[in-house]
Scaffold this active site. Structure first.
Site, PDB file in Angstrom:
ATOM      1  N   GLY A 415       1.560  -2.261 -10.765  1.00  0.00           N
ATOM      2  CA  GLY A 415       0.180  -3.290 -10.792  1.00  0.00           C
ATOM      3  C   GLY A 415       0.102  -2.934  -9.484  1.00  0.00           C
ATOM      4  N   GLY A 419      -5.288  -6.867  -6.469  1.00  0.00           N
ATOM      5  CA  GLY A 419      -5.268  -8.119  -6.609  1.00  0.00           C
ATOM      6  C   GLY A 419      -3.344  -8.195  -6.125  1.00  0.00           C
ATOM      7  N   CYS A 458       1.130   5.813 -12.989  1.00  0.00           N
ATOM      8  CA  CYS A 458       2.225   5.113 -13.669  1.00  0.00           C
ATOM      9  C   CYS A 458       1.402   4.545 -15.039  1.00  0.00           C
ATOM     10  CB  CYS A 458       3.206   4.688 -12.826  1.00  0.00           C
ATOM     11  SG  CYS A 458       4.509   4.118 -14.491  1.00  0.00           S
ATOM     12  N   TYR A 552      -1.988 -13.158 -25.411  1.00  0.00           N
ATOM     13  CA  TYR A 552      -1.669 -12.783 -23.833  1.00  0.00           C
ATOM     14  C   TYR A 552      -1.072 -13.699 -24.515  1.00  0.00           C
ATOM     15  CZ  TYR A 552      -2.226 -13.837 -18.695  1.00  0.00           C
ATOM     16  OH  TYR A 552      -2.025 -13.882 -17.905  1.00  0.00           O
ATOM     17  N   VAL A 585      -6.154 -17.787 -10.622  1.00  0.00           N
ATOM     18  CA  VAL A 585      -6.438 -16.455  -8.857  1.00  0.00           C
ATOM     19  C   VAL A 585      -7.503 -15.484  -9.334  1.00  0.00           C
ATOM     20  CG1 VAL A 585      -5.157 -14.322  -7.340  1.00  0.00           C
ATOM     21  CG2 VAL A 585      -3.524 -16.039  -8.992  1.00  0.00           C
TER      22      VAL A 585
END
Ligand SMILES: [Zn+2]
Length: 655
Positions: A415, A419, A458, A552, A585
C-alpha cells in the site's frame, strides 16, 4: 577505442585551459574501460597573477573525492607548482606529510585536497597531463613478461615504470628515472600493474595520445586472444541461499549490507569456469581497487563455512603482513564468486555495492583475457597489503562515522502508493533503508524514482503476484529485514443484516488474508534478516469498533490476532512482530475534502476541529504513523514483540 574529442564543442572554451581540462577529463572519466569510480587523475599547469601582481605557476590537479566523469572546475585543486617540484627532490616524505604540504601549498584554501599523484604531475614538463588505469594496458602488464609485451607494443615511445606504491614513492621514483631524459621522446608512460600517463602542451593532443596508447593495447589483446563466449542464463538464483550469504557477510561486517546478485551471462559463465578458483585467487586488476574490493573475492561452492573460512584467511593475511601499529579492517568480503551462479557484490550502501559490481565486472574480463596472454598475474601479496593498509587509508578509520539507523537494511511496504504506506517508505529511506514499494495502482511506478526503491505493481490479494513481489525484492537487494504490512481497504455503511457478500469478502481478502500470505512468503527470508521486524498496520477499530463497519473491524481484529500468534511463533527466530492502531489519519487516499466536510457537519464542528477531535486535540498524520513504524523496526523496539500501540492522538474509548 575512439577519440571522443569534438572541436566544435571546444570552440567556446578553446582559450580557457582549465575549462579544456574539465572537458577532456570528462571524456576520459566517462569511459569505464579507462577509469572506474574515482580512478585516474588529470592536471593542467597555468600561469596566474598572485595577489601582488607577480606571475605564479599553478598546477590545477584533480581533487580527491571527485570523479573524472563529472568533474567541474572547482574539482581541481590549485597548488603552487614550484613547491610540488621541490617536494619531488626530498630524500623521503611520508604520504601523510605530503598530503599536508600539498594542502599548505594551495592558493585556494576552500579547494578539495589535491590528488596523491600531484607531485608526479608537477614534475612532468607539459601543460596537460592525463592519467588513467586503462583495463587493456593493465591487463597486459598483469601477465608473465608483461613488460616485454609492453616494449613490443610501444617500442621506445613510452617510458616503462616498474610498480611502486602510488604517492610520494612513485613521484620520487619517476623524478629519479627522468632527471636526465629528454621527455619529448615519449608519448606517455606505462606504470606496470597500475596505469598509463600521457602528456602534451595541447589538451587535445594529450587526450588523443592516451586514446592511441590504449587502442594499441586493445589491438594487441584482440590479436592474441579469442573473444569469450558467454552462455545466456535465465535461471533464478537460489534466493534462500542468497539471503543466508548476505546474513553471514553482514554479521562479519558488523553492519547490514546489500547483496547485489549478478547472474547475467558474463558473470555466470565466469563462475562456471573449471579453473575459477585458481584464477580468482590471485588479486585485483589494479592496486587501487583493493580499497573497495579487498584482495580476493569470497568463493562460494557449497556448505556454510565459506564465509567464516574467508574471515580466517583474511586474518592470517593481516597477521602475516601487518606492522605493529596497523589496525585490522573488518574481515568481510566485498564480493563473491558463486560457482555456477554468478557474482555477488556487497555494500553497506547501494552506491558502494554498485561500484564493487562495476569493478568486479571489469576484473573478470581482464582475468580471462590475461589467461589467454599467458596467465593472470596480480601483484605480490605484500604490495597489495601495503596499498590496502596505506597510512592515508588507515587515517580515515579514526574519523568517527555516524551511519543512519537502517543503513544496509531492506524493507518491503505494501500500500506504498499513498497515505501511511507512502509515508513509511519515505521514513525508511530517510533512515538509510532500501525499500520495495508495492501498490495496486500502476502509478507506483515513478512515485519515488530512485535506486533505493524497487517499485512493484502488486495486487496483494493475488497470491502468485504477491509471492513474486517478495522474491523480486530478495533478488534485487539480497534479502529482507523489515516488513510493513499496510495495504488495506475501508468498507463501511453496511449493517450486518444487509451485508453484501462481496463487501465482506473483499474486506477479508485485503485486510486479513493478504497479510497472512505476505508473512508466509516473507518469513523464510526474514528469518535470515538483520534484526528482522514485522510491523502490522491494524486500526483503532480493533479496540474501539463502531456500527456499520463489521467487515472492516472483524478483518482488522483478525489481523491483530494473527500478529499476536506470529509474535509467539517467530520469537525463536528473533523476528519481532508489533502492531500499530492508527486512527483519524486524514491525509490518506481514503479521505477526500468532501468527506471531511460531511463528517464535520454531521457533528456540528469545523473540519479543523473534526480532525483534532482527540484527547491531545492534535491532528494525526501519515508521517506520525510512519515514525512509529520506524521505531518498531529499530532499536527502540529491539526488546519488544507482540505489542499493540495506538497512534491516534488519544482516544477516550481506547484509553
Ligand atoms: Zn593511478
Amino acid at each position: 577505442m575512439n577519440s571522443l574529442w569534438s572541436d566544435s564543442h571546444v570552440g567556446k572554451i578553446a582559450d580557457n585551459p582549465l575549462q579544456l581540462r574539465v572537458y577532456s577529463s570528462r571524456l576520459l572519466g566517462q569511459d569505464p574501460d579507462l577509469v572506474l569510480h574515482g580512478g585516474g587523475n588529470t592536471s593542467v599547469k597555468i600561469t596566474e597573477k598572485d595577489l601582488f601582481g607577480q606571475d605564479e605557476e599553478i598546477l590545477y590537479v584533480k581533487g580527491s573525492g571527485w570523479d573524472l566523469g563529472d568533474i567541474e572546475a572547482e574539482g581541481f585543486a590549485p597548488v603552487k607548482l614550484k613547491i610540488l617540484q621541490h617536494m619531488a627532490g626530498l630524500e623521503s616524505l611520508t604520504d601523510s606529510d605530503m598530503v599536508s604540504m600539498q594542502r599548505a601549498a594551495m592558493t585556494n584554501p576552500y579547494a578539495p585536497n589535491p590528488s596523491v599523484e600531484a607531485v608526479l604531475h608537477a614534475i612532468i614538463p607539459f601543460k596537460f597531463v592525463d592519467h588513467t588505469h586503462a583495463d587493456a594496458v593493465v591487463t597486459i602488464t598483469n601477465t608473465p613478461n608483461g613488460e616485454d609485451k609492453i616494449k613490443q607494443i610501444y617500442g621506445e615511445r613510452v617510458l616503462i615504470v616498474p610498480y611502486v606504491m602510488p604517492g610520494f614513492v612513485l613521484a620520487k621514483k619517476i623524478y629519479e628515472m627522468t632527471r636526465d631524459i629528454e621527455w619529448t621522446q615519449y608519448d606517455g608512460m606505462v606504470l606496470l600493474n597500475h596505469g598509463v600517463f600521457s602528456f602534451d602542451d595541447d589538451a587535445k593532443a594529450s587526450y588523443e595520445k592516451m586514446i592511441e596508447i590504449v587502442s594499441r593495447a586493445e589491438d594487441y589483446i584482440a590479436a592474441n586472444t579469442t573473444s569469450i563466449v558467454n552462455a545466456d542464463n535465465n535461471a533464478m538464483p537460489d534466493l534462500q541461499a542468497l539471503a543466508v550469504i548476505r546474513q553471514q557477510v553482514s554479521t562479519l561486517r558488523g553492519s547490514a549490507v546489500y547483496a547485489l546478485m549478478d547472474n547475467g551471462a558474463e558473470a555466470c559463465s565466469y563462475a562456471s569456469l573449471d579453473n575459477v578458483d585458481a584464477i580468482s585467487s590471485r588479486g585485483p586488476l589494479t592496486p587501487d581497487h583493493i580499497i573497495r574490493t579487498k584482495q580476493l573475492p569470497l568463493m562460494i561452492d557449497q556448505g556454510d563455512t565459506e564465509v567464516n573460512d574467508y574471515a580466517d584467511a583474511y586474518q592470517a593475511y593481516f597477521d602475516k603482513n601487518a606492522s605493529q601499529q596497523q589496525v585490522c579492517l573488518d574481515r568481510a568480503p566485498r564480493w563473491a564468486v558463486w560457482k555456477h551462479q554468478g557474482l555477488i557484490s556487497f555494500g553497506t550502501s547501494l552506491k558502494e555495492a554498485n561500484i564493487i559490481s562495476d569493478i568486479s565486472g571489469h576484473t573478470i574480463q581482464a582475468i580471462q583475457m590475461a589467461e589467454q596472454l599467458g596467465g593472470w598475474q596480480a601483484l605480490p601479496e605484500n604490495d597489495l597489503f601495503d596499498m590496502e593498509y596505506w597510512e592515508l587509508e588507515q587515517a580515515k578509520l579514526n574519523k568517527s562515522k555516524t551511519s543512519p539507523e537502517f543503513q544496509g537494511k531492506i524493507a518491503l511496504v505494501t500500500g506504498a502508493g499513498s497515505g501511511i504506506g507512502k509515508a513509511c517508505v519515505e521514513a525508511l529511506l530517510e533512515k538509510g533503508a532500501a525499500v520495495a514499494a508495492l501498490d495496486i495502482d500502476p502509478a507506483i511506478r515513478g512515485t519515488f524514482n530512485r535506486q533505493e526503491v524497487l517499485e512493484i505493481v502488486c495486487d496483494v490479494t493475488d497470491d502468485a503476484v504477491l509471492k513474486n513481489a517478495v522474491e523480486e525484492t530478495v533478488r534485487h537487494f539480497g534479502g529482507l529485514d523489515i516488513l510493513v504490512t499496510n495495504a488495506g481497504i475501508f468498507t463501511a455503511n453496511e449493517n450486518i443484516e444487509d451485508m453484501n457478500d462481496d463487501t465482506w469478502q473483499l474486506a477479508m481478502d485485503v485486510n486479513l488474508t493478504s497479510h497472512q500470505r505476505l508473512m508466509k512468503y516473507g518469513i523464510p527470508y526474514l528469518r535470515h534478516g538483520i534484526e528482522p521486524a514485522i510491523i502490522i498496520i491494524a486500526s483503532k477499530n480493533v479496540p474501539a469498533p463502531g456500527p456499520g463497519a463489521s467487515a472492516y473491524s472483524a478483518a482488522k481484529a483478525g489481523l491483530t490476532q494473527l500478529a499476536r500468534v506470529a509474535a509467539f511463533e517467530l520469537g525463536k527466530d528473533n523476528i519481532r512482530v508489533n502492531t500499530i492502531h492508527p486512527n483519524a489519519v486524514f491525509d490518506t487516499a481514503v479521505w477526500s475534502e468532501e468527506m471531511l466536510e460531511g463528517r464535520a457537519k454531521n457533528y456540528g464542528i469545523s473540519v479543523e476541529e473534526y480532525k483534532a477531535n482527540n484527547v491531545l486535540h492534535t491532528e494525526v498524520t501519515s508521517k506520525n504513523v510512519a515514525e512509529m513504524a520506524c521505531a518498531m523496526a529499530g532499536r527502540a523496539f529491539a526488546k519488544t514483540t507482540g505489542s499493540q500501540v495506538p497512534v491516534d492522538g488519544g482516544n477516550d474509548r481506547v484509553i
